[in-house]
Write an enzyme that holds these catalytic residues in place. Structure first.
Site, PDB file in Angstrom:
ATOM      1  N   MET A 210     -12.058   2.285  -3.158  1.00 13.32           N
ATOM      2  CA  MET A 210     -12.555   3.228  -4.174  1.00 13.32           C
ATOM      3  C   MET A 210     -13.956   3.753  -3.827  1.00 13.32           C
ATOM      4  O   MET A 210     -14.808   3.907  -4.702  1.00 13.32           O
ATOM      5  CB  MET A 210     -12.585   2.532  -5.565  1.00 13.32           C
ATOM      6  CG  MET A 210     -11.200   2.132  -6.022  1.00 13.32           C
ATOM      7  SD  MET A 210     -11.206   1.051  -7.458  1.00 13.32           S
ATOM      8  CE  MET A 210     -11.449  -0.554  -6.708  1.00 13.32           C
TER       9      MET A 210
ATOM     10  N   PRO B 154       0.783  -1.236   0.000  1.00 13.90           N
ATOM     11  CA  PRO B 154       0.000   0.000   0.000  1.00 13.90           C
ATOM     12  C   PRO B 154       0.819   1.293   0.000  1.00 13.90           C
ATOM     13  O   PRO B 154       0.243   2.376  -0.047  1.00 13.90           O
ATOM     14  CB  PRO B 154      -0.807  -0.110   1.294  1.00 13.90           C
ATOM     15  CG  PRO B 154      -0.060  -1.065   2.155  1.00 13.90           C
ATOM     16  CD  PRO B 154       0.759  -1.948   1.279  1.00 13.90           C
TER      17      PRO B 154
ATOM     18  N   GLY C  97      -3.041   5.258   3.336  1.00  3.32           N
ATOM     19  CA  GLY C  97      -2.644   4.326   4.392  1.00  3.32           C
ATOM     20  C   GLY C  97      -1.201   3.861   4.264  1.00  3.32           C
ATOM     21  O   GLY C  97      -0.720   3.607   3.162  1.00  3.32           O
TER      22      GLY C  97
ATOM     23  N   ASP D 251       1.864   1.778 -11.754  1.00  4.52           N
ATOM     24  CA  ASP D 251       0.644   2.591 -11.734  1.00  4.52           C
ATOM     25  C   ASP D 251       0.741   3.720 -10.710  1.00  4.52           C
ATOM     26  O   ASP D 251       1.758   3.882 -10.046  1.00  4.52           O
ATOM     27  CB  ASP D 251      -0.611   1.718 -11.580  1.00  4.52           C
ATOM     28  CG  ASP D 251      -0.668   0.988 -10.261  1.00  4.52           C
ATOM     29  OD1 ASP D 251      -0.145   1.525  -9.268  1.00  4.52           O
ATOM     30  OD2 ASP D 251      -1.242  -0.116 -10.214  1.00  4.52           O
TER      31      ASP D 251
ATOM     32  N   LYS E  39      -3.608   4.631 -13.521  1.00  6.97           N
ATOM     33  CA  LYS E  39      -5.041   4.799 -13.791  1.00  6.97           C
ATOM     34  C   LYS E  39      -5.668   5.435 -12.576  1.00  6.97           C
ATOM     35  O   LYS E  39      -5.568   4.914 -11.481  1.00  6.97           O
ATOM     36  CB  LYS E  39      -5.685   3.436 -14.027  1.00  6.97           C
ATOM     37  CG  LYS E  39      -5.550   2.974 -15.444  1.00  6.97           C
ATOM     38  CD  LYS E  39      -6.374   1.753 -15.687  1.00  6.97           C
ATOM     39  CE  LYS E  39      -5.604   0.533 -15.270  1.00  6.97           C
ATOM     40  NZ  LYS E  39      -6.357  -0.673 -15.227  1.00  6.97           N
TER      41      LYS E  39
ATOM     42  N   GLY F  84      -0.637  -2.520  -3.802  1.00  9.64           N
ATOM     43  CA  GLY F  84      -1.296  -3.558  -2.995  1.00  9.64           C
ATOM     44  C   GLY F  84      -0.985  -4.943  -3.512  1.00  9.64           C
ATOM     45  O   GLY F  84       0.171  -5.296  -3.727  1.00  9.64           O
TER      46      GLY F  84
HETATM   47  C1  SAM Z   1      -7.654  -0.115  -8.171  1.00  6.03           C
HETATM   48  S1  SAM Z   1      -7.685  -0.393  -6.443  1.00  6.03           S
HETATM   49  C2  SAM Z   1      -6.200  -1.314  -6.271  1.00  6.03           C
HETATM   50  C3  SAM Z   1      -6.118  -2.066  -4.974  1.00  6.03           C
HETATM   51  C4  SAM Z   1      -4.797  -2.793  -4.805  1.00  6.03           C
HETATM   52  N1  SAM Z   1      -4.623  -3.804  -5.796  1.00  6.03           N
HETATM   53  C5  SAM Z   1      -4.663  -3.396  -3.404  1.00  6.03           C
HETATM   54  O1  SAM Z   1      -4.590  -4.628  -3.293  1.00  6.03           O
HETATM   55  O2  SAM Z   1      -4.613  -2.631  -2.449  1.00  6.03           O
HETATM   56  C6  SAM Z   1      -7.249   1.197  -5.829  1.00  6.03           C
HETATM   57  C7  SAM Z   1      -7.894   1.507  -4.501  1.00  6.03           C
HETATM   58  O3  SAM Z   1      -7.223   0.844  -3.442  1.00  6.03           O
HETATM   59  C8  SAM Z   1      -7.296   1.637  -2.266  1.00  6.03           C
HETATM   60  N2  SAM Z   1      -5.929   1.971  -1.829  1.00  6.03           N
HETATM   61  C9  SAM Z   1      -4.789   1.602  -2.422  1.00  6.03           C
HETATM   62  N3  SAM Z   1      -3.715   2.037  -1.715  1.00  6.03           N
HETATM   63  C10 SAM Z   1      -4.225   2.701  -0.660  1.00  6.03           C
HETATM   64  C11 SAM Z   1      -3.645   3.382   0.442  1.00  6.03           C
HETATM   65  N4  SAM Z   1      -2.324   3.468   0.607  1.00  6.03           N
HETATM   66  N5  SAM Z   1      -4.456   3.948   1.354  1.00  6.03           N
HETATM   67  C12 SAM Z   1      -5.801   3.864   1.236  1.00  6.03           C
HETATM   68  N6  SAM Z   1      -6.406   3.232   0.206  1.00  6.03           N
HETATM   69  C13 SAM Z   1      -5.633   2.650  -0.720  1.00  6.03           C
HETATM   70  C14 SAM Z   1      -8.096   2.873  -2.615  1.00  6.03           C
HETATM   71  O4  SAM Z   1      -9.453   2.617  -2.348  1.00  6.03           O
HETATM   72  C15 SAM Z   1      -7.838   2.965  -4.099  1.00  6.03           C
HETATM   73  O5  SAM Z   1      -8.821   3.731  -4.752  1.00  6.03           O
END
Ligand code: SAM
Length: 278
Positions: free
Chosen positions: A194, A36, A223, A59, A81, A113
């Site tokens: 999201m 994250p 986060g 990304d 994106k 993530g």
């Molecule tokens: C397209 S999704 C990708 C998720 C990613 N593959 C994962 O496993 O965390 C993107 C969303 O993940 C969440 N997200 C990713 N990194 C974050 C972070 N550091 N803090 C809070 N939300 C996060 C948010 O909701 C963001 O809009």
């Protein structure tokens, strides 16, 4: 940071029926979850493949601190994106992965993530398999796990939540298309990816489907990074508090009474921590 205008693939996806000699000359693709944001949350395997890569496609959720860990000679291609700002369509990203692998490169596809949690990793490996390209998938710490831990919120707890569900709050045609009845179960934690724009709708629907208005709820912005912010409240109060705090993406919404444990756990946050709370 190199940002190529890659809205159009340089090559069309080649035919999937390849001859064996051509296959042997191919490179490979590493589909790596970068966690994250905090570079300390990268896995050892992620780091090892970052060091081997010749080209990196990354990304917008990849933090600058993580990109700094790439060796100097690695070609960097931003394929980020964001909502309403799709730097590159998924098909174009797929085509680039194939194109570089066919050119014999070791290609790193660095994703925020975990690649398989709302990350479209499945579509990328479908394309690679269809073209006979070798790939490896490295799991990463998904945002829900990282953000909750750094915010001091245990996602399950013997006394408060026996299950935890991850959902996407992306608006589809202006409405959030979720199974509200399944979500509004007692003793369950819900993590919404999201979902910032849909926060008022999410809170309202969960109450309308049976969760008490005083159920704990939080939003975590950025986060695990040095700019992390956490806003807490209840289903009845959170949307207004978040609007006042002017949070922006990426954020996660966490709903459930585990959020209340935060006050207790926050006492153990190391003094050196840069984590912020609103
Ligand atoms: C397209 S999704 C990708 C998720 C990613 N593959 C994962 O496993 O965390 C993107 C969303 O993940 C969440 N997200 C990713 N990194 C974050 C972070 N550091 N803090 C809070 N939300 C996060 C948010 O909701 C963001 O809009």
């Amino acid at each position: 940071m190199i940002r190529r205008d890659t809205r159009r693939p340089r090559a069309k996806l080649p035919s999937t029926a390849a001859d064996p000699k051509q296959r042997a000359a191919r490179g490979e693709v590493y589909l790596v979850g970068a966690g994250p944001g905090d570079p300390d949350l990268l896995t050892l395997r992620a780091l090892a493949l970052m060091k081997r890569a010749e080209v990196a496609l990354y990304d917008n959720l990849i933090s600058p601190e993580i990109l700094e860990l790439l060796p100097a000679g690695v070609e960097r291609i931003y394929v980020g994106k964001r909502r309403a700002d799709h730097a590159m369509r998924q098909e174009v990203i797929n085509a680039l992965l194939v194109e570089y692998a066919l050119a014999g490169k070791r290609v790193l596809r660095l994703k925020g993530g975990d690649p398989f949690i709302f990350g479209r990793g499945g579509e990328e490996i479908d394309t690679l398999s269809a073209h006979g390209i070798r790939f490896e998938v490295v799991p990463g710490i998904t945002a829900a796990l990282g953000a909750a831990a750094y915010a001091g919120i245990p996602l399950t707890h013997r006394d408060h939540a026996q299950s935890c569900v991850f959902v996407t709050g992306n608006l589809k045609d202006g409405s959030v298309d979720l199974d509200w009845e399944a979500l509004a179960r007692p003793r369950q934690t819900i993590v919404v990816y999201m979902g910032l724009l849909s926060l008022p709708v999410i809170c309202r629907e969960l109450v309308a489907h049976g969760l008490p208005r005083d159920t704990g709820a939080a939003v975590v912005q950025h986060g695990t990074t040095s700019t992390q912010r956490v806003v807490t409240g209840t289903l009845g109060t959170l949307a207004a508090r978040v609007a006042r705090a002017k949070l922006h993406a990426p954020t996660l919404i966490i709903v459930g009474n585990v959020v209340r444990l935060r006050e207790q756990l926050a006492r153990f946050t190391p003094a050196s921590s840069t984590r912020r709370t609103t």
